[in-house]
Design an enzyme around this catalytic site. Structure first.
Site, PDB file in Angstrom:
ATOM      1  N   HIS A 237       0.877  -1.172   0.000  1.00  0.00           N
ATOM      2  CA  HIS A 237       0.000   0.000   0.000  1.00  0.00           C
ATOM      3  C   HIS A 237       0.917   1.226   0.000  1.00  0.00           C
ATOM      4  O   HIS A 237       2.011   1.176   0.569  1.00  0.00           O
ATOM      5  CB  HIS A 237      -0.826  -0.058   1.286  1.00  0.00           C
ATOM      6  CG  HIS A 237      -1.910   0.958   1.395  1.00  0.00           C
ATOM      7  ND1 HIS A 237      -1.663   2.258   1.771  1.00  0.00           N
ATOM      8  CD2 HIS A 237      -3.247   0.864   1.208  1.00  0.00           C
ATOM      9  CE1 HIS A 237      -2.810   2.918   1.810  1.00  0.00           C
ATOM     10  NE2 HIS A 237      -3.789   2.100   1.469  1.00  0.00           N
TER      11      HIS A 237
ATOM     12  N   ASP B 121       3.048  -4.542   8.211  1.00  0.00           N
ATOM     13  CA  ASP B 121       1.812  -3.771   8.101  1.00  0.00           C
ATOM     14  C   ASP B 121       0.656  -4.779   8.132  1.00  0.00           C
ATOM     15  O   ASP B 121       0.413  -5.502   7.165  1.00  0.00           O
ATOM     16  CB  ASP B 121       1.852  -2.995   6.770  1.00  0.00           C
ATOM     17  CG  ASP B 121       0.509  -2.398   6.387  1.00  0.00           C
ATOM     18  OD1 ASP B 121      -0.478  -2.625   7.101  1.00  0.00           O
ATOM     19  OD2 ASP B 121       0.465  -1.710   5.357  1.00  0.00           O
TER      20      ASP B 121
ATOM     21  N   GLN C 172      -4.438  -5.237   6.695  1.00  0.00           N
ATOM     22  CA  GLN C 172      -5.384  -6.143   6.028  1.00  0.00           C
ATOM     23  C   GLN C 172      -5.457  -7.509   6.697  1.00  0.00           C
ATOM     24  O   GLN C 172      -6.367  -8.285   6.428  1.00  0.00           O
ATOM     25  CB  GLN C 172      -4.990  -6.341   4.561  1.00  0.00           C
ATOM     26  CG  GLN C 172      -5.226  -5.126   3.715  1.00  0.00           C
ATOM     27  CD  GLN C 172      -6.697  -4.751   3.612  1.00  0.00           C
ATOM     28  OE1 GLN C 172      -7.577  -5.612   3.652  1.00  0.00           O
ATOM     29  NE2 GLN C 172      -6.972  -3.474   3.503  1.00  0.00           N
TER      30      GLN C 172
ATOM     31  N   LYS D  86     -10.438  -1.402  10.213  1.00  0.00           N
ATOM     32  CA  LYS D  86     -10.465  -2.614   9.384  1.00  0.00           C
ATOM     33  C   LYS D  86     -10.912  -3.819  10.233  1.00  0.00           C
ATOM     34  O   LYS D  86     -11.151  -4.897   9.708  1.00  0.00           O
ATOM     35  CB  LYS D  86      -9.075  -2.920   8.826  1.00  0.00           C
ATOM     36  CG  LYS D  86      -8.356  -1.755   8.188  1.00  0.00           C
ATOM     37  CD  LYS D  86      -8.541  -1.707   6.705  1.00  0.00           C
ATOM     38  CE  LYS D  86      -7.634  -0.654   6.108  1.00  0.00           C
ATOM     39  NZ  LYS D  86      -7.998  -0.286   4.759  1.00  0.00           N
TER      40      LYS D  86
ATOM     41  N   CYS E  48      -4.580   2.235  -3.800  1.00  0.00           N
ATOM     42  CA  CYS E  48      -3.364   2.783  -3.161  1.00  0.00           C
ATOM     43  C   CYS E  48      -2.196   1.815  -3.299  1.00  0.00           C
ATOM     44  O   CYS E  48      -1.373   1.670  -2.392  1.00  0.00           O
ATOM     45  CB  CYS E  48      -3.597   3.096  -1.683  1.00  0.00           C
ATOM     46  SG  CYS E  48      -4.818   4.366  -1.408  1.00  0.00           S
TER      47      CYS E  48
HETATM   48  N1  PMP Z   1      -1.735  -0.747   4.641  1.00  0.00           N
HETATM   49  C1  PMP Z   1      -2.652  -1.513   4.056  1.00  0.00           C
HETATM   50  C2  PMP Z   1      -2.267  -2.878   3.576  1.00  0.00           C
HETATM   51  C3  PMP Z   1      -3.960  -1.037   3.929  1.00  0.00           C
HETATM   52  O1  PMP Z   1      -4.884  -1.794   3.343  1.00  0.00           O
HETATM   53  C4  PMP Z   1      -4.290   0.248   4.417  1.00  0.00           C
HETATM   54  C5  PMP Z   1      -5.694   0.797   4.288  1.00  0.00           C
HETATM   55  N2  PMP Z   1      -6.266   0.632   3.032  1.00  0.00           N
HETATM   56  C6  PMP Z   1      -3.294   0.996   5.021  1.00  0.00           C
HETATM   57  C7  PMP Z   1      -2.033   0.473   5.122  1.00  0.00           C
HETATM   58  C8  PMP Z   1      -3.550   2.358   5.572  1.00  0.00           C
HETATM   59  O2  PMP Z   1      -4.420   2.296   6.644  1.00  0.00           O
HETATM   60  P1  PMP Z   1      -5.043   3.630   7.264  1.00  0.00           P
HETATM   61  O3  PMP Z   1      -5.594   4.406   6.115  1.00  0.00           O
HETATM   62  O4  PMP Z   1      -6.098   3.140   8.201  1.00  0.00           O
HETATM   63  O5  PMP Z   1      -3.935   4.351   7.945  1.00  0.00           O
END
Ligand code: PMP
Length: 405
Positions: free
Chosen positions: A122, A199, A202, A225, A363
């Site tokens: 991401h 991270d 997910q 999430k 993203c």
């Molecule tokens: N890493 C991953 C794998 C994600 O899916 C996301 C959210 N789509 C994020 C980071 C960022 O999370 P947040 O917007 O809640 O900070």
């Protein structure tokens, strides 16, 4: 607890609503999961009964709020199996957590040091590290992916060296659903003396990570999430690392003594928690973990696997539909395109039919570049979804295909 899907769905009020006159089919769980009633109740309870600032007040409300907030930290500690409660830093989410570490490493890295990222990230696990490289002169290396959407682990072996200081990857890819071999990634990084950040944004809706068993240095996640509210998340860091890293922000709460000559910083976890936190959000995060644990992650995993298998086989019956991310180790995310049709156009028609999916690059532009596509349609399932809803999705995709061809 026996799995009663009707009861479970009744606990998520939003699942009852209609969108464009059709019953909502919510398949955008990877962007944010829905919130069950006990979590909503925890939010209402906070603002109705004990809204107050924490850690400082002598009055009853402040004490109650502090107790509940610190109770939430203990719930998070237990959930992730951290050794110490102060190894859990409350943050505004995964992005904030990653930035705390990336900024801190600016004081540790030197020119020519190497850091390794995976091709499946991401943007929030790419950009802060690029900024770190710009500041320090460190070099960013990338573990490549294959057509199935898996990391090429032999290439990872080649990238690791005594120059490697840090490795970071997601546990599960948001764009494709691939479950990465993080145990192997962590073990190999430690062999060359590098730290690892995972991270877990997910992974946490689907899996209960054990940070001690993983021996991971940093693990980050967002509450929204995991059936909790937005704007709150966590950073787990090993005690020795958190002590070594500088604070991210200055302000109230993170100090011991302040004079104009010199300020000393608070102990963990407060050193990283400047300012008034999202108190209600933190407490609701704890309630969300209680909820998910009461259902049980083994049941969540089983139900979502059934949905993934059913969804995959039904969608593949559609002529010209291609799924991206075909690893045998994946979670309940199906990223797809239909030949000759832009994913955005499919998303718009699905919404008209009440089906919420995400379209675009999710993203994760480097993944889209790898497949040479502008984006995908992503349907992501949660344990509260049903096969009947997947039938609605399949029917809606067929309709979109007819309209757009
Ligand atoms: N890493 C991953 C794998 C994600 O899916 C996301 C959210 N789509 C994020 C980071 C960022 O999370 P947040 O917007 O809640 O900070």
């Amino acid at each position: 607890m026996a799995f009663d899907i009707e009861k479970i769905r009744s606990e998520f009020p939003i699942l009852n609503r209609k969108v464009n006159g059709k019953p909502l089919v919510y398949f955008d769980n990877a962007a944010t999961a829905q919130t069950p009633q006990p979590v909503i109740d925890a939010i209402v309870d906070y603002y109705s009964n004990y809204n107050a600032n924490i850690h400082r007040g002598v009055h009853t409300l402040s004490q109650e709020a502090t107790d509940k907030y610190e109770e939430a930290r203990l719930k998070i500690q237990k959930h992730f199996n951290a050794k110490k409660s102060f190894e859990i830093i409350m943050t505004s989410g995964t992005t904030h957590s990653i930035n705390i570490i990336a900024t801190g490493f600016a004081e540790i890295l030197e020119k020519g040091d190497e850091i390794i990222v995976s091709a499946l990230e991401h943007h929030s696990n790419i950009v802060p590290w690029q900024m770190l490289c710009e500041r320090t002169g460190a070099v960013l290396k990338v573990i490549p992916m294959n057509q199935e959407g898996e990391l090429q682990m032999d290439a990872y072996d080649q990238l690791l060296s005594e120059k490697t200081k840090l490795v970071f990857t997601n546990h599960i890819s948001n764009a494709l659903g691939t479950i990465n071999p993080i145990e192997e990634i962590i073990k190999k990084a430690h062999k060359v003396g590098a730290a690892v950040l995972i991270d877990g944004a997910q992974a946490c809706p689907h899996i209960k990570p054990d940070v001690q068993a993983l021996d991971v240095d940093f693990y980050v996640a967002s509450a929204h999430k995991i059936y909790g509210p937005t704007g709150v998340g966590m950073l787990y860091g090993k005690e020795e690392w958190l002590n070594k890293l500088p604070p991210y922000q200055g302000g109230g709460e993170m100090i011991k003594e302040v004079t104009f000559e010199k300020t000393t910083y608070a102990d963990l976890p407060h050193k990283f928690e400047a300012g008034t936190p999202n108190i209600c959000g933190g407490i609701a995060f704890g309630a969300a973990l209680d909820y998910a644990n009461a259902i049980g992650f083994d049941i969540i995993e089983t139900k979502e696997k059934e949905l993934l298998e059913y969804g995959t086989s039904e969608l593949l019956k559609i002529d010209g539909l291609k799924i991206y991310g075909t690893s045998s180790k994946k979670t309940s995310v199906i990223s797809f395109n239909i030949e000759g049709i832009h994913p955005y156009d499919i998303g718009v028609i699905l919404d008209k039919l009440g089906v919420a999916v995400r379209t675009g690059h999710h993203c994760a532009q480097p993944i889209m570049d790898f497949y040479k596509i502008p984006g995908t349609v992503r349907a992501s399932f949660s344990f509260y979804n049903t096969k009947e809803e997947i039938d609605v999705l399949v029917g809606a995709v067929q309709k979109a295909q007819m309209m757009l061809r």
